[in-house]
Design an enzyme around this catalytic site. Structure first.
Site, PDB file in Angstrom:
ATOM      1  N   ASN A 102       0.832  -1.206   0.000  1.00 46.68           N
ATOM      2  CA  ASN A 102       0.000   0.000   0.000  1.00 46.68           C
ATOM      3  C   ASN A 102       0.864   1.253   0.000  1.00 46.68           C
ATOM      4  O   ASN A 102       1.916   1.294   0.638  1.00 46.68           O
ATOM      5  CB  ASN A 102      -0.920   0.003   1.225  1.00 46.68           C
ATOM      6  CG  ASN A 102      -1.873  -1.175   1.210  1.00 46.68           C
ATOM      7  OD1 ASN A 102      -2.065  -1.793   0.170  1.00 46.68           O
ATOM      8  ND2 ASN A 102      -2.453  -1.509   2.343  1.00 46.68           N
ATOM      9  N   HIS A 119       5.918  -0.611  -2.520  1.00 50.00           N
ATOM     10  CA  HIS A 119       5.449   0.122  -3.706  1.00 50.00           C
ATOM     11  C   HIS A 119       5.532   1.638  -3.531  1.00 50.00           C
ATOM     12  O   HIS A 119       4.908   2.379  -4.282  1.00 50.00           O
ATOM     13  CB  HIS A 119       4.017  -0.308  -4.069  1.00 50.00           C
ATOM     14  CG  HIS A 119       3.945  -1.720  -4.590  1.00 50.00           C
ATOM     15  ND1 HIS A 119       2.756  -2.382  -4.828  1.00 50.00           N
ATOM     16  CD2 HIS A 119       4.922  -2.590  -4.925  1.00 50.00           C
ATOM     17  CE1 HIS A 119       3.019  -3.605  -5.285  1.00 50.00           C
ATOM     18  NE2 HIS A 119       4.316  -3.759  -5.339  1.00 50.00           N
ATOM     19  N   SER A 189      -4.664  -9.576  -3.051  1.00 48.85           N
ATOM     20  CA  SER A 189      -5.118 -10.583  -4.014  1.00 48.85           C
ATOM     21  C   SER A 189      -3.952 -11.483  -4.422  1.00 48.85           C
ATOM     22  O   SER A 189      -4.155 -12.522  -5.033  1.00 48.85           O
ATOM     23  CB  SER A 189      -5.743  -9.907  -5.233  1.00 48.85           C
ATOM     24  OG  SER A 189      -4.839  -8.991  -5.798  1.00 48.85           O
TER      25      SER A 189
HETATM   26  P1  OAD Z   1      -6.233  -5.802  -4.742  1.00 50.13           P
HETATM   27  O1  OAD Z   1      -7.239  -4.723  -4.972  1.00 50.13           O
HETATM   28  O2  OAD Z   1      -5.763  -6.613  -5.904  1.00 50.13           O
HETATM   29  O3  OAD Z   1      -6.787  -6.870  -3.689  1.00 50.13           O
HETATM   30  C1  OAD Z   1      -7.388  -6.496  -2.494  1.00 50.13           C
HETATM   31  C2  OAD Z   1      -7.661  -7.761  -1.704  1.00 50.13           C
HETATM   32  O4  OAD Z   1      -8.180  -7.365  -0.430  1.00 50.13           O
HETATM   33  C3  OAD Z   1      -8.685  -8.702  -2.327  1.00 50.13           C
HETATM   34  O5  OAD Z   1      -8.171 -10.019  -2.288  1.00 50.13           O
HETATM   35  C4  OAD Z   1      -9.925  -8.560  -1.413  1.00 50.13           C
HETATM   36  O6  OAD Z   1     -10.644  -9.794  -1.296  1.00 50.13           O
HETATM   37  C5  OAD Z   1      -9.284  -8.195  -0.094  1.00 50.13           C
HETATM   38  N1  OAD Z   1     -10.099  -7.409   0.830  1.00 50.13           N
HETATM   39  C6  OAD Z   1     -10.964  -6.403   0.552  1.00 50.13           C
HETATM   40  N2  OAD Z   1     -11.434  -5.858   1.671  1.00 50.13           N
HETATM   41  C7  OAD Z   1     -10.854  -6.510   2.720  1.00 50.13           C
HETATM   42  C8  OAD Z   1     -10.907  -6.383   4.146  1.00 50.13           C
HETATM   43  N3  OAD Z   1     -11.653  -5.450   4.748  1.00 50.13           N
HETATM   44  N4  OAD Z   1     -10.172  -7.232   4.880  1.00 50.13           N
HETATM   45  C9  OAD Z   1      -9.395  -8.183   4.307  1.00 50.13           C
HETATM   46  N5  OAD Z   1      -9.304  -8.341   2.966  1.00 50.13           N
HETATM   47  C10 OAD Z   1     -10.017  -7.517   2.184  1.00 50.13           C
HETATM   48  O7  OAD Z   1      -5.019  -5.105  -3.984  1.00 50.13           O
HETATM   49  P2  OAD Z   1      -3.535  -5.597  -3.757  1.00 50.13           P
HETATM   50  O8  OAD Z   1      -3.457  -7.066  -3.574  1.00 50.13           O
HETATM   51  O9  OAD Z   1      -2.973  -4.709  -2.706  1.00 50.13           O
HETATM   52  O10 OAD Z   1       0.637  -2.363  -7.339  1.00 50.13           O
HETATM   53  O11 OAD Z   1      -2.855  -5.233  -5.107  1.00 50.13           O
HETATM   54  C11 OAD Z   1      -1.480  -5.418  -5.180  1.00 50.13           C
HETATM   55  C12 OAD Z   1      -0.853  -4.430  -6.092  1.00 50.13           C
HETATM   56  O12 OAD Z   1      -1.507  -4.521  -7.348  1.00 50.13           O
HETATM   57  C13 OAD Z   1      -1.015  -2.985  -5.716  1.00 50.13           C
HETATM   58  O13 OAD Z   1      -0.081  -2.531  -4.768  1.00 50.13           O
HETATM   59  C14 OAD Z   1      -0.765  -2.323  -7.030  1.00 50.13           C
HETATM   60  C15 OAD Z   1      -1.501  -3.261  -7.964  1.00 50.13           C
HETATM   61  O14 OAD Z   1      -0.918  -3.492  -9.132  1.00 50.13           O
HETATM   62  C16 OAD Z   1       1.191  -1.306  -7.930  1.00 50.13           C
HETATM   63  O15 OAD Z   1       0.641  -0.257  -8.090  1.00 50.13           O
HETATM   64  C17 OAD Z   1       2.617  -1.547  -8.338  1.00 50.13           C
END
Ligand code: OAD
Length: 244
Positions: A102, A119, A189
Site C-alpha cells: 500500500n 510500492h 489478491s
Molecule cells: P487488490 O485490490 O488486488 O486486492 C485487495 C484484496 O483485499 C482482495 O483479495 C480482497 O478480497 C481483499 N479485501 C478487501 N477488503 C478486505 C478487508 N476489509 N479485509 C481483508 N481483505 C479484504 O489489492 P492488492 O493485492 O494490494 O501495485 O494489489 C497489489 C498491487 O496490485 C497494488 O499494490 C498495485 C496493484 O498493481 C502497484 O501499483 C505496483
C-alpha cells in the site's frame, strides 16, 4: 471471530514473523482496493493504464491528476483497527517485519516502525528526471508541477507497472520472508509479483502461512490457515486471543 487453538499455539512458538499487506488492509479506512478503485471520472481506465511510465510519457497530466485524486481520498483516511493491531504485534513478536504494497502511509500513521513500503508512498513526490524529492508542489496546478532543480516533471514516488521495486527494500523483504516462522498474507489478491512470491519463499523455508482475506485468492489453497473476513476485525481478535 473464533481463532483456532492450533493457530494460537503456532503463534506462541514463533519468534520471527512477517506480514504482507495489500489494499484490503485499508478498505475499512474507507479506501477502495486497487482493483475496485475505478469509479466516476476514472471508470474508463484500468489502473494499469494509469500507473505506468508509458502512461506518464503519453499523458503526464492524466496520470498526475489520477494520483492527485487518490491523494485527496487518502487525506482524510485514518488507520483502522487492523493497522493498529499490526503495530501491536510488532511490540510482541521479537523479530517482526511488516511489508506493505500500500502507498497510503496508514501503517506508519498507526505506529508501525519495522515497515517496508514496497510500492512507495503516494504522499512523496519526486522529479521524473533527476529524482530529487519535492518538499512542496501546487496540487491544483493546471499543468504537471515541475522540479525546482531541473524543471523535470514531478511524479509520485510509487512503483509503477514495469518499474523495479526499491532494491534494498525488496532484498530485506525476501530475506525476512525466507527466515520467518510464520507468514501472514493480509488483504492482498496476491497476483502482483514479486510481492506475491514472498509467501512461496516463506513456505519453502518451512514457515506457517496464515491468510486473512475477505475472499479466497490463489494463495488460499497453499495457506495453512485461512481466516476469512475483514482484517480490521480479525487482526484485533488475533492480538486479543494471543496477548489479552
Ligand atoms: P487488490 O485490490 O488486488 O486486492 C485487495 C484484496 O483485499 C482482495 O483479495 C480482497 O478480497 C481483499 N479485501 C478487501 N477488503 C478486505 C478487508 N476489509 N479485509 C481483508 N481483505 C479484504 O489489492 P492488492 O493485492 O494490494 O501495485 O494489489 C497489489 C498491487 O496490485 C497494488 O499494490 C498495485 C496493484 O498493481 C502497484 O501499483 C505496483
Amino acid at each position: 471471530m473464533n481463532i483456532s487453538a492450533e493457530l494460537l499455539s503456532f503463534l506462541r512458538g514463533a519468534s520471527r514473523a512477517v506480514a504482507l499487506t495489500g489494499a484490503g488492509a485499508s478498505q475499512e479506512s474507507g479506501l477502495r482496493t486497487f482493483r475496485d478503485s475505478q469509479i466516476g471520472l476514472w471508470a474508463q481506465y484500468r489502473p494499469e493504464e494509469l500507473a505506468s511510465p508509458e502512461a506518464f510519457a503519453r499523458d503526464p497530466k492524466l496520470v498526475w491528476d489520477w494520483y492527485a485524486w487518490r491523494r485527496e481520498a487518502i487525506k482524510g483516511a485514518r488507520p483502522n483497527a487492523g493497522h493498529y493491531a499490526l503495530a501491536e504485534v510488532e511490540k510482541k513478536i521479537p523479530q517482526f517485519t511488516l511489508i506493505t504494497q500500500n502507498v497510503d502511509g496508514l501503517h506508519r500513521m498507526a505506529g508501525s516502525l519495522a515497515l517496508l513500503e514496497l510500492h512507495g508512498n503516494i504522499q512523496r513526490v519526486r522529479c521524473s528526471e533527476c529524482g530529487e524529492y519535492a518538499e512542496t508542489w501546487n496540487e491544483d496546478s493546471e499543468t504537471v508541477p515541475r522540479c525546482d532543480y531541473c524543471e523535470g516533471l514531478l511524479r509520485p514516488d510509487v512503483v509503477w507497472f514495469g518499474e523495479s521495486l526499491p532494491r534494498n527494500q525488496l532484498e530485506r523483504a525476501v530475506e525476512a520472508s525466507r527466515a520467518c516462522d510464520v507468514y501472514f498474507s493480509i488483504g492482498t489478491s496476491g497476483v502482483v509479483q514479486p510481492a506475491a512470491s514472498l509467501a512461496h519463499a516463506a513456505k519453502k523455508n518451512g514457515a506457517i502461512i496464515v491468510e486473512i482475506n475477505a475472499e479466497t485468492t490463489p494463495l488460499t489453497e497453499k495457506a495453512d490457515f485461512f481466516l476469512q473476513g475483514k482484517s480490521g476485525e480479525i487482526l484485533p481478535a488475533l492480538v486479543k486471543a494471543m496477548w489479552g
